[in-house]
Write a protein that holds these residues in place. Structure first.
Motif, short mmCIF file in Angstrom:
data_model
loop_
_atom_site.label_atom_id
_atom_site.label_comp_id
_atom_site.label_asym_id
_atom_site.label_seq_id
_atom_site.Cartn_x
_atom_site.Cartn_y
_atom_site.Cartn_z
N LEU A 293 0.86 -1.19 0.00
CA LEU A 293 0.00 0.00 0.00
C LEU A 293 0.89 1.23 0.00
O LEU A 293 1.79 1.36 0.83
CB LEU A 293 -0.91 0.00 1.23
CG LEU A 293 -1.91 1.14 1.34
CD1 LEU A 293 -2.98 1.02 0.26
CD2 LEU A 293 -2.56 1.16 2.73
N LEU A 294 0.64 2.13 -0.94
CA LEU A 294 1.44 3.35 -1.04
C LEU A 294 0.97 4.41 -0.05
O LEU A 294 1.77 5.19 0.45
CB LEU A 294 1.38 3.90 -2.47
CG LEU A 294 2.29 5.08 -2.79
CD1 LEU A 294 3.76 4.72 -2.56
CD2 LEU A 294 2.08 5.53 -4.24
N GLY A 295 -0.33 4.45 0.24
CA GLY A 295 -0.84 5.46 1.15
C GLY A 295 -0.94 6.82 0.50
O GLY A 295 -0.51 7.82 1.07
N ALA A 296 -1.51 6.86 -0.71
CA ALA A 296 -1.63 8.12 -1.44
C ALA A 296 -2.81 8.05 -2.40
O ALA A 296 -3.20 6.97 -2.85
CB ALA A 296 -0.35 8.43 -2.20
N THR A 297 -3.36 9.22 -2.72
CA THR A 297 -4.40 9.34 -3.73
C THR A 297 -3.75 9.79 -5.03
O THR A 297 -3.01 10.78 -5.05
CB THR A 297 -5.46 10.37 -3.31
OG1 THR A 297 -6.03 9.97 -2.06
CG2 THR A 297 -6.56 10.47 -4.36
N ILE A 351 2.00 -1.55 -7.37
CA ILE A 351 2.20 -1.56 -5.92
C ILE A 351 1.59 -2.82 -5.30
O ILE A 351 2.18 -3.44 -4.42
CB ILE A 351 1.59 -0.28 -5.29
CG1 ILE A 351 2.37 0.97 -5.74
CG2 ILE A 351 1.60 -0.39 -3.76
CD1 ILE A 351 3.83 0.99 -5.35
N ARG A 352 0.41 -3.22 -5.77
CA ARG A 352 -0.24 -4.42 -5.22
C ARG A 352 0.51 -5.70 -5.56
O ARG A 352 0.28 -6.73 -4.93
CB ARG A 352 -1.68 -4.51 -5.72
CG ARG A 352 -2.60 -3.48 -5.11
CD ARG A 352 -4.03 -3.69 -5.55
NE ARG A 352 -4.90 -2.64 -5.02
CZ ARG A 352 -6.20 -2.57 -5.23
NH1 ARG A 352 -6.81 -3.50 -5.98
NH2 ARG A 352 -6.93 -1.59 -4.72
N SER A 353 1.36 -5.65 -6.57
CA SER A 353 2.10 -6.87 -6.94
C SER A 353 3.16 -7.22 -5.90
O SER A 353 3.63 -8.35 -5.86
CB SER A 353 2.76 -6.70 -8.31
OG SER A 353 3.85 -5.79 -8.27
N TYR A 354 3.50 -6.26 -5.03
CA TYR A 354 4.49 -6.50 -3.99
C TYR A 354 3.81 -6.90 -2.68
O TYR A 354 2.68 -6.50 -2.41
CB TYR A 354 5.33 -5.25 -3.74
CG TYR A 354 6.21 -4.85 -4.90
CD1 TYR A 354 7.49 -5.38 -5.04
CD2 TYR A 354 5.76 -3.95 -5.85
CE1 TYR A 354 8.30 -5.01 -6.11
CE2 TYR A 354 6.56 -3.58 -6.93
CZ TYR A 354 7.83 -4.12 -7.05
OH TYR A 354 8.62 -3.77 -8.11
N ALA A 355 4.53 -7.64 -1.86
CA ALA A 355 4.03 -7.98 -0.53
C ALA A 355 4.16 -6.76 0.38
O ALA A 355 5.00 -5.88 0.17
CB ALA A 355 4.81 -9.15 0.04
N ALA A 356 3.32 -6.71 1.40
CA ALA A 356 3.41 -5.64 2.39
C ALA A 356 4.79 -5.63 3.02
O ALA A 356 5.37 -6.68 3.31
CB ALA A 356 2.35 -5.84 3.46
N GLY A 357 5.35 -4.43 3.22
CA GLY A 357 6.65 -4.30 3.87
C GLY A 357 7.83 -4.29 2.93
O GLY A 357 8.95 -3.97 3.34
N GLU A 358 7.63 -4.64 1.65
CA GLU A 358 8.74 -4.63 0.71
C GLU A 358 9.16 -3.21 0.39
O GLU A 358 8.36 -2.27 0.44
CB GLU A 358 8.37 -5.35 -0.58
CG GLU A 358 8.30 -6.86 -0.47
CD GLU A 358 8.30 -7.52 -1.83
OE1 GLU A 358 9.33 -7.42 -2.54
OE2 GLU A 358 7.27 -8.14 -2.19
N GLU A 359 10.43 -3.04 0.03
CA GLU A 359 10.95 -1.75 -0.40
C GLU A 359 10.99 -1.69 -1.92
O GLU A 359 11.38 -2.66 -2.58
CB GLU A 359 12.35 -1.50 0.16
CG GLU A 359 12.38 -1.23 1.65
CD GLU A 359 13.75 -0.77 2.12
OE1 GLU A 359 14.73 -0.85 1.32
OE2 GLU A 359 13.86 -0.31 3.27
N GLY A 378 3.34 -0.02 2.85
CA GLY A 378 2.45 -0.43 3.93
C GLY A 378 1.69 -1.68 3.51
O GLY A 378 2.03 -2.33 2.52
N GLU A 379 0.62 -1.98 4.24
CA GLU A 379 -0.17 -3.18 3.94
C GLU A 379 -1.59 -2.81 3.58
O GLU A 379 -2.27 -2.08 4.30
CB GLU A 379 -0.18 -4.14 5.13
CG GLU A 379 -0.92 -5.43 4.85
CD GLU A 379 -0.72 -6.48 5.92
OE1 GLU A 379 -1.24 -7.61 5.74
OE2 GLU A 379 -0.05 -6.19 6.94
#
Length: 381
Positions: A293-297, A351-359, A378-379
């Motif tokens: 999760l990027l946490g942005a609009t 962004i969703r293709s990555y697991a939560a917490g990845e850089e 984020g997640e």
């Protein structure tokens, strides 16, 4: 019913490996609607989203009509036949039935122990699958009851398990390139073990199947049709590069409420194999998968004054991944880990293709200057 997670041995985990992620920049934005044809009590209902241009691929079951079949094959036997021989035994037909609805799709055996990946919209009957009975038909004619191990609606994937020793397909170690051979195997219109071929037409796309489902895909001209959902897209070596999920639909939309798949027009989409492998691995181990999760609009960047296409960031969530990494309102994101971003759907899917917490490395334009920031994701809830 799910088995206790602590007792599960995950045969897919050993196959996970780093993948080459470089993909050429895509230049065409595709708007996708989630439109599935189902057989329901009282008649056929087509569900959709207004303005939709593509269809997910779950076949309508018809009691009084069978598709006509013509021999129009122009397959290149030397390569396509070898791929079919190597991989066809790992592709199954998935039938889902409830008191209200029924449908068929496809599935792919991805790990020893009878683990099968398919689309979530196949097992959920596009939202009508509560209490469904799931049956798998193998390439050699076995009929097996399937257990639903877990689903991941966010990227339209699900994992089934059958009590049988079925051959598992091998995942490709690297992503395909544009122009590479592509072979689709599945059950279009309920016709099991159907093989078609073509090429990879584009990579690195993001498509929105519904308001809640955005996935990273590759595009292919290998003919795929309703019923191919959950089936295999393979490279010239018979390795899995994607799970077929949607086709473009050229028929005009009539508010979207009665639109369905008209058949292949040479524009099909498959969920990227590396995402399929990660999600299947996590579902087998934990019953669910995580997503970054990027946490942005963000919205599509369409202002020519910016000089580039991408996703324009408008707001960041306080203490979210984007804010913590220093992203600001007005930034135009153009790539993630080197994969081009041409709009909001591309960015969300990537962004969703990555697991939560990845850089991830985020490339952006700010005040005419190109920057690269490292973001710890984020997640997704």
């Amino acid at each position: 019913m799910e088995s206790p997670r602590e007792s599960v041995v995950n045969p897919l985990a050993e196959q996970l490996s780093a993948r080459a992620a470089a993909r050429p920049k895509s230049s065409t934005k595709v708007t996708i609607a989630w439109v599935a044809a189902l057989s329901v009590a009282g008649g056929t209902v087509l569900g959709g989203v207004a303005g939709g241009q593509a269809a997910t691929l779950i076949a309508q079951e018809q009691q009084d009509a069978r598709p006509s079949v013509q021999d129009t094959s122009t397959l290149q036997v030397s390569s396509t036949a070898a791929v079919a021989k190597a991989a066809a035994q790992s592709v199954v037909t998935v039938s889902v039935t409830t008191e209200q609805a029924s449908g068929t799709g496809s599935g792919v055996v991805v790990a020893e122990g009878g683990y099968i990946v398919t689309n979530n919209h196949v097992v959920s009957l596009d939202g009508q699958g509560r209490g469904a009975r799931i049956t798998v038909e193998t390439a050699d004619g076995q009929l097996l009851q399937a257990e639903l191990v877990g689903t991941d609606p966010a990227v339209d994937l699900a994992v089934l398990k059958v009590d049988a020793d079925l051959p598992a397909v091998a995942f490709a170690d690297s992503a395909p390139s544009v122009g590479d051979e592509a072979v689709a195997i599945g059950s279009p219109l309920g016709l099991s073990n159907t093989v078609t071929d073509g090429i990879i037409s584009a990579t690195g796309r993001g498509i929105q199947l519904s308001s809640e489902v955005t996935v990273p895909v590759m595009q292919t001209d290998a003919p795929i049709n309703p019923g191919n959902s959950g089936g295999a897209l393979l490279n010239g070596s018979g390795e899995l590069v994607g799970i077929n999920v949607a086709i473009a639909d050229a028929s005009p939309s009539q508010s979207g409420a009665q639109e369905g798949a008209s058949g292949s027009i040479g524009i099909g989409f498959a969920i990227e194999g590396d995402l399929v492998q990660r999600v299947a691995n996590e579902i087998i181990e934990h019953g669910e998968a995580s997503h970054g999760l990027l946490g942005a609009t963000v919205t599509d960047q369409t202002d020519a004054r910016a000089g580039v296409v991408g996703a324009t960031l408008h707001e960041t969530t306080e203490s979210g991944a984007a804010a913590e990494a220093g992203l600001r309102s007005g930034d135009v994101i153009t790539a993630v880990d080197g994969t081009s971003v041409t709009g909001a759907a591309d960015l969300t899917a990537r962004i969703r293709s990555y697991a939560a917490g990845e850089e991830v490395a985020v490339t952006l334009m700010r005040d005419g200057e190109e920057l690269e920031l490292t973001v710890q994701l984020g997640e997704m809830p």
